[in-house]
Design a protein around this motif. Structure first.
Motif, PDB file in Angstrom:
ATOM      1  N   PRO A  60       0.810  -1.229   0.000  1.00 14.17           N
ATOM      2  CA  PRO A  60       0.000   0.000   0.000  1.00 14.17           C
ATOM      3  C   PRO A  60       0.842   1.278   0.000  1.00 14.17           C
ATOM      4  CG  PRO A  60      -0.909  -1.605   1.534  1.00 14.17           C
ATOM      5  CD  PRO A  60       0.412  -2.143   1.091  1.00 14.17           C
ATOM      6  N   LEU A  61       1.884   1.338   0.829  1.00 12.96           N
ATOM      7  CA  LEU A  61       2.732   2.531   0.860  1.00 12.96           C
ATOM      8  C   LEU A  61       3.523   2.686  -0.425  1.00 12.96           C
ATOM      9  CD1 LEU A  61       4.104   2.623   4.522  1.00 12.96           C
ATOM     10  CD2 LEU A  61       2.680   4.336   3.411  1.00 12.96           C
ATOM     11  N   LEU A  62       3.999   1.586  -0.974  1.00 16.80           N
ATOM     12  CA  LEU A  62       4.739   1.666  -2.225  1.00 16.80           C
ATOM     13  C   LEU A  62       3.848   2.164  -3.356  1.00 16.80           C
ATOM     14  CD1 LEU A  62       6.871  -1.615  -2.050  1.00 16.80           C
ATOM     15  CD2 LEU A  62       7.667   0.740  -1.734  1.00 16.80           C
ATOM     16  N   ALA A  63       2.575   1.803  -3.330  1.00 14.78           N
ATOM     17  CA  ALA A  63       1.644   2.287  -4.351  1.00 14.78           C
ATOM     18  C   ALA A  63       1.463   3.797  -4.245  1.00 14.78           C
ATOM     19  CB  ALA A  63       0.298   1.580  -4.211  1.00 14.78           C
ATOM     20  N   ILE A  64       1.422   4.314  -3.010  1.00 13.17           N
ATOM     21  CA  ILE A  64       1.316   5.769  -2.825  1.00 13.17           C
ATOM     22  C   ILE A  64       2.550   6.464  -3.393  1.00 13.17           C
ATOM     23  CG2 ILE A  64       1.275   7.610  -1.090  1.00 13.17           C
ATOM     24  CD1 ILE A  64      -0.428   5.766   0.671  1.00 13.17           C
ATOM     25  N   LEU A  65       3.726   5.917  -3.109  1.00 12.27           N
ATOM     26  CA  LEU A  65       4.958   6.493  -3.655  1.00 12.27           C
ATOM     27  C   LEU A  65       4.944   6.463  -5.175  1.00 12.27           C
ATOM     28  CD1 LEU A  65       7.787   5.062  -1.342  1.00 12.27           C
ATOM     29  CD2 LEU A  65       6.727   7.312  -1.257  1.00 12.27           C
ATOM     30  N   ARG A  66       4.602   5.305  -5.728  1.00 14.31           N
ATOM     31  CA  ARG A  66       4.660   5.126  -7.185  1.00 14.31           C
ATOM     32  C   ARG A  66       3.711   6.084  -7.913  1.00 14.31           C
ATOM     33  NH1 ARG A  66       3.115  -0.121  -7.486  1.00 14.31           N
ATOM     34  NH2 ARG A  66       0.958   0.595  -7.675  1.00 14.31           N
ATOM     35  N   TYR A  69       4.768  10.122  -5.770  1.00 16.57           N
ATOM     36  CA  TYR A  69       6.139  10.595  -5.571  1.00 16.57           C
ATOM     37  C   TYR A  69       7.112   9.555  -6.143  1.00 16.57           C
ATOM     38  CZ  TYR A  69       3.188  12.623  -1.911  1.00 16.57           C
ATOM     39  OH  TYR A  69       2.147  13.200  -1.216  1.00 16.57           O
ATOM     40  N   PRO A  70       7.210   9.460  -7.478  1.00 17.66           N
ATOM     41  CA  PRO A  70       8.005   8.373  -8.082  1.00 17.66           C
ATOM     42  C   PRO A  70       9.499   8.434  -7.765  1.00 17.66           C
ATOM     43  CG  PRO A  70       7.273   9.947  -9.750  1.00 17.66           C
ATOM     44  CD  PRO A  70       6.540  10.284  -8.500  1.00 17.66           C
ATOM     45  N   CYS A  71       9.988   9.604  -7.406  1.00 13.91           N
ATOM     46  CA  CYS A  71      11.359   9.712  -6.877  1.00 13.91           C
ATOM     47  C   CYS A  71      11.238  10.429  -5.536  1.00 13.91           C
ATOM     48  CB  CYS A  71      12.264  10.482  -7.834  1.00 13.91           C
ATOM     49  SG  CYS A  71      13.976  10.659  -7.243  1.00 13.91           S
ATOM     50  N   TYR A  72      10.983   9.667  -4.493  1.00 15.59           N
ATOM     51  CA  TYR A  72      10.656  10.225  -3.186  1.00 15.59           C
ATOM     52  C   TYR A  72      11.920  10.462  -2.373  1.00 15.59           C
ATOM     53  CZ  TYR A  72       8.696  10.529   1.530  1.00 15.59           C
ATOM     54  OH  TYR A  72       8.367  10.930   2.804  1.00 15.59           O
ATOM     55  N   ARG A  73      12.107  11.696  -1.947  1.00 13.71           N
ATOM     56  CA  ARG A  73      13.268  12.054  -1.116  1.00 13.71           C
ATOM     57  C   ARG A  73      12.962  11.694   0.323  1.00 13.71           C
ATOM     58  NH1 ARG A  73      17.289  12.187   1.293  1.00 13.71           N
ATOM     59  NH2 ARG A  73      18.891  13.784   1.301  1.00 13.71           N
ATOM     60  N   TRP A  75      14.035  11.800   3.726  1.00 10.16           N
ATOM     61  CA  TRP A  75      15.002  12.495   4.573  1.00 10.16           C
ATOM     62  C   TRP A  75      15.395  11.651   5.785  1.00 10.16           C
ATOM     63  CZ3 TRP A  75      17.462  16.794   3.163  1.00 10.16           C
ATOM     64  CH2 TRP A  75      16.906  17.560   2.139  1.00 10.16           C
ATOM     65  N   LEU A  76      14.443  10.938   6.341  1.00  5.17           N
ATOM     66  CA  LEU A  76      14.720  10.168   7.547  1.00  5.17           C
ATOM     67  C   LEU A  76      15.763   9.093   7.293  1.00  5.17           C
ATOM     68  CD1 LEU A  76      13.973   9.559  10.514  1.00  5.17           C
ATOM     69  CD2 LEU A  76      12.180   8.047   9.652  1.00  5.17           C
ATOM     70  N   ASN A  77      15.676   8.437   6.139  1.00  6.44           N
ATOM     71  CA  ASN A  77      16.578   7.332   5.825  1.00  6.44           C
ATOM     72  C   ASN A  77      17.672   7.712   4.828  1.00  6.44           C
ATOM     73  OD1 ASN A  77      15.069   5.194   7.347  1.00  6.44           O
ATOM     74  ND2 ASN A  77      13.446   5.842   5.946  1.00  6.44           N
ATOM     75  N   ASN A  78      17.729   9.003   4.481  1.00  3.10           N
ATOM     76  CA  ASN A  78      18.804   9.539   3.642  1.00  3.10           C
ATOM     77  C   ASN A  78      18.920   8.795   2.318  1.00  3.10           C
ATOM     78  OD1 ASN A  78      20.877  11.316   3.031  1.00  3.10           O
ATOM     79  ND2 ASN A  78      22.471   9.991   3.882  1.00  3.10           N
ATOM     80  N   CYS A  79      17.795   8.693   1.596  1.00  2.35           N
ATOM     81  CA  CYS A  79      17.808   7.987   0.325  1.00  2.35           C
ATOM     82  C   CYS A  79      16.682   8.496  -0.565  1.00  2.35           C
ATOM     83  CB  CYS A  79      17.666   6.480   0.545  1.00  2.35           C
ATOM     84  SG  CYS A  79      16.045   5.988   1.211  1.00  2.35           S
ATOM     85  N   PHE A  80      16.663   8.012  -1.787  1.00  2.59           N
ATOM     86  CA  PHE A  80      15.593   8.291  -2.734  1.00  2.59           C
ATOM     87  C   PHE A  80      14.909   6.959  -3.065  1.00  2.59           C
ATOM     88  CE2 PHE A  80      18.916  11.395  -3.347  1.00  2.59           C
ATOM     89  CZ  PHE A  80      18.258  12.597  -3.536  1.00  2.59           C
ATOM     90  N   TRP A  81      13.585   6.927  -3.005  1.00  2.00           N
ATOM     91  CA  TRP A  81      12.832   5.737  -3.393  1.00  2.00           C
ATOM     92  C   TRP A  81      12.416   5.873  -4.848  1.00  2.00           C
ATOM     93  CZ3 TRP A  81      11.411   1.292  -0.682  1.00  2.00           C
ATOM     94  CH2 TRP A  81      11.761   1.258   0.676  1.00  2.00           C
ATOM     95  N   ILE A  82      12.799   4.893  -5.676  1.00  2.61           N
ATOM     96  CA  ILE A  82      12.424   4.859  -7.088  1.00  2.61           C
ATOM     97  C   ILE A  82      11.420   3.714  -7.256  1.00  2.61           C
ATOM     98  CG2 ILE A  82      13.271   4.795  -9.462  1.00  2.61           C
ATOM     99  CD1 ILE A  82      14.439   7.054  -7.727  1.00  2.61           C
ATOM    100  N   THR A  83      10.241   4.008  -7.804  1.00  7.26           N
ATOM    101  CA  THR A  83       9.153   3.036  -7.692  1.00  7.26           C
ATOM    102  C   THR A  83       8.442   2.700  -9.001  1.00  7.26           C
ATOM    103  OG1 THR A  83       7.801   4.921  -6.970  1.00  7.26           O
ATOM    104  CG2 THR A  83       8.626   3.424  -5.256  1.00  7.26           C
ATOM    105  N   LEU A 323      22.041   7.510  -2.399  1.00 11.06           N
ATOM    106  CA  LEU A 323      21.471   6.164  -2.373  1.00 11.06           C
ATOM    107  C   LEU A 323      20.084   6.163  -2.989  1.00 11.06           C
ATOM    108  CD1 LEU A 323      21.126   3.204  -1.467  1.00 11.06           C
ATOM    109  CD2 LEU A 323      20.610   4.052   0.831  1.00 11.06           C
ATOM    110  N   LEU A 324      19.897   5.337  -4.015  1.00  8.71           N
ATOM    111  CA  LEU A 324      18.589   5.145  -4.629  1.00  8.71           C
ATOM    112  C   LEU A 324      18.101   3.745  -4.264  1.00  8.71           C
ATOM    113  CD1 LEU A 324      19.996   7.392  -6.402  1.00  8.71           C
ATOM    114  CD2 LEU A 324      18.497   6.634  -8.253  1.00  8.71           C
ATOM    115  N   LEU A 325      16.969   3.676  -3.568  1.00  7.76           N
ATOM    116  CA  LEU A 325      16.350   2.384  -3.277  1.00  7.76           C
ATOM    117  C   LEU A 325      15.384   2.067  -4.416  1.00  7.76           C
ATOM    118  CD1 LEU A 325      15.627   2.366   0.554  1.00  7.76           C
ATOM    119  CD2 LEU A 325      17.270   0.994  -0.706  1.00  7.76           C
TER     120      LEU A 325
END
Length: 444
Positions: A60-66, A69-73, A75-83, A323-325
């Motif tokens: 569910p959370l990954l669907a919200i990102l995708r 926010y397809p390239c989500y910054r 800040w807490l984990n110091n990375c970018f989520w690519i979805t 870092l890109l996850l």
């Protein structure tokens, strides 16, 4: 180096000169990554991505990102989520701008030993061992629980088969097999953000090198067809292989996909009567179900890639070492690529053998991304000078094991339990798999 002779190494391994914001060459995340007007991320909070709920069910959370926010910054984990699927595949195949760092670096033992996975004798030893032993080991596991009429397929079949294939690949003597198995588990689990688990993994690397050192010397003198013999027999420019080289090679190999995908495949089939009926009624659907499990229920939720240098991508300026996850789980359920992506459909029509940007895989890679099995390859299906790919090898092992299960057992069904089984991450960052899959059946 700074005037004081010191260099600060950031968390992503990049050297950051000591000094003020005005120093030449120093660029901060804050300056270039600050959210602008219209770029609010109100639909999600970074803390949710490290929550127990996310570990239990990330989709569910990954669907919200995708979708938002397809390239989500993060800040807490110091990375970018690519979805999104095309974005994830573009980062995986772009070695000019991004790199995958070795597990040894993530474990904190970089330089421990040489990674010899790519050597042809090592590849051949793994393929030969899996092909020769998969059916035998699967049948032995089934025989141990068949007459009981019940079993836990996650532990007694998926986890057991994976570990026994590794031990067969190494040809470990029976008396040392339990110790080697425990060390292999600790070693691979140590590639984690958790400092306690990492320390256990680092200790396991040393212990495993000590445990395997005598075997390496024996196989150097009297080689067999196993992986230890293959490593021992390598002619290397900088000297013969040492025990630490063997451990470094084992660390960098995929340890998760066979285990997790086999458990997730059977969870999906036993939870969906229509799809299970397809597999039971036509053996050709076993392979199609395996391909769909790779897409729908990949054990490796996300794989890290690091920016080799400062690069502008997806409307962001990603700093050197950023870092890109790359989320395979999100990409594999991208509605831009797959119809009805949250459904498990054995034999779905929109899985094909062509990756984005024309990266063709003749060995049969479905469009689902499976990070542990490597990037797209241009090698033919059955190359004359090398074994088939790790993807094809793992796929075939899953088909062999699942076929053996179907041939030995009738009337398989989930056991009656108050809480239905599901796939979870035991610890954030580890594989997303079904760890408890109780079933009942009738032996043939």
């Amino acid at each position: 180096m700074t005037e004081s002779g010191l260099t600060v190494i950031g968390a992503n391994g990049v050297a950051i000169p000591e000094g003020t914001h005005g120093d030449a060459g120093f660029r901060t995340y804050e300056v270039f990554q600050r959210e602008r007007v219209g770029q609010s991320t109100a639909k999600i909070k970074p803390a949710q991505l490290v929550s127990r709920e996310f570990a239990d069910d990330p989709y569910p959370l990954l669907a919200i990102l995708r979708e938002n926010y397809p390239c989500y910054r993060d800040w807490l984990n110091n990375c970018f989520w690519i979805t999104r699927y095309n974005d994830v595949t573009s980062v995986f195949t772009d070695d000019a701008n991004f790199e995958t760092r070795p597990k040894a670096w993530r474990l904190g033992i970089e330089g421990f030993g040489r990674d010899l996975r790519a050597a042809l004798p090592v590849l051949t030893a793994q393929a030969d061992a899996w092909d020769a032993n998969c059916r035998r080991l699967a049948e032995a596991a089934i025989a141990d629980f068949a007459r009981r009429g019940e079993a836990d397929l996650a532990t007694e079949f998926a986890a057991r088969l994976n570990m026994q294939l590794w031990l067969a690949m190494l040809d470990v003597p029976a008396e040392t097999a339990p110790q080697v198995a425990a060390l292999l588990w600790r070693l691979h689990r140590g590639v984690s953000w958790d400092p306690h688990v990492r320390l256990e993994g680092m200790a396991a690397a040393d212990e495993l090198a000590t445990e395997l050192a005598p075997l390496l010397e024996v196989r150097r003198q009297a080689p067999g067809s196993d992986l230890i013999s293959a490593v021992a027999g390598l002619e290397l420019a900088d000297g013969p292989a040492q025990p630490k080289d063997l451990v470094a090679t084992l660390l960098e190999m995929d340890f998760e996909t066979l285990h997790g995908a086999l458990a997730n495949l059977w969870l999906a089939l036993l939870s969906r009567a229509e799809e299970f009926d397809k597999v039971r009624g036509d053996s050709r659907y076993v392979k199609l179900a395996v391909l769909e499990a790779f897409r729908h229920s990949t054990p490796v939720i996300a794989a890290p890639r690091f920016a080799r240098h400062e690069v502008e991508r997806f409307g962001r300026l990603i700093p050197k070492g950023g870092l890109l996850l790359c989320s395979a789980a999100a990409a594999n359920r991208d509605p831009r690529i797959f119809a009805d992506p949250d459904r498990f459909i054995a034999g779905r029509k929109d899985i094909c053998h062509r990756e984005a940007r024309g990266q063709y895989r003749a060995d049969g890679l479905a469009m689902g991304i499976t990070p542990g099995l490597g990037p797209p390859t241009m090698h033919p299906a059955v190359p004359e000078d090398r074994p088939r790919s790790l993807y094809a090898l793992t796929r075939d092992a899953l088909v062999t094991a699942s076929t053996a299960l179907l041939e030995a057992l009738d009337d398989m069904a989930l056991a009656d339990e108050a809480k239905p089984p599901s796939a979870i991450c035991r610890r954030l960052g580890e594989m997303h798999a079904c760890w408890h899959l109780p079933v009942r059946f009738r032996a043939r």
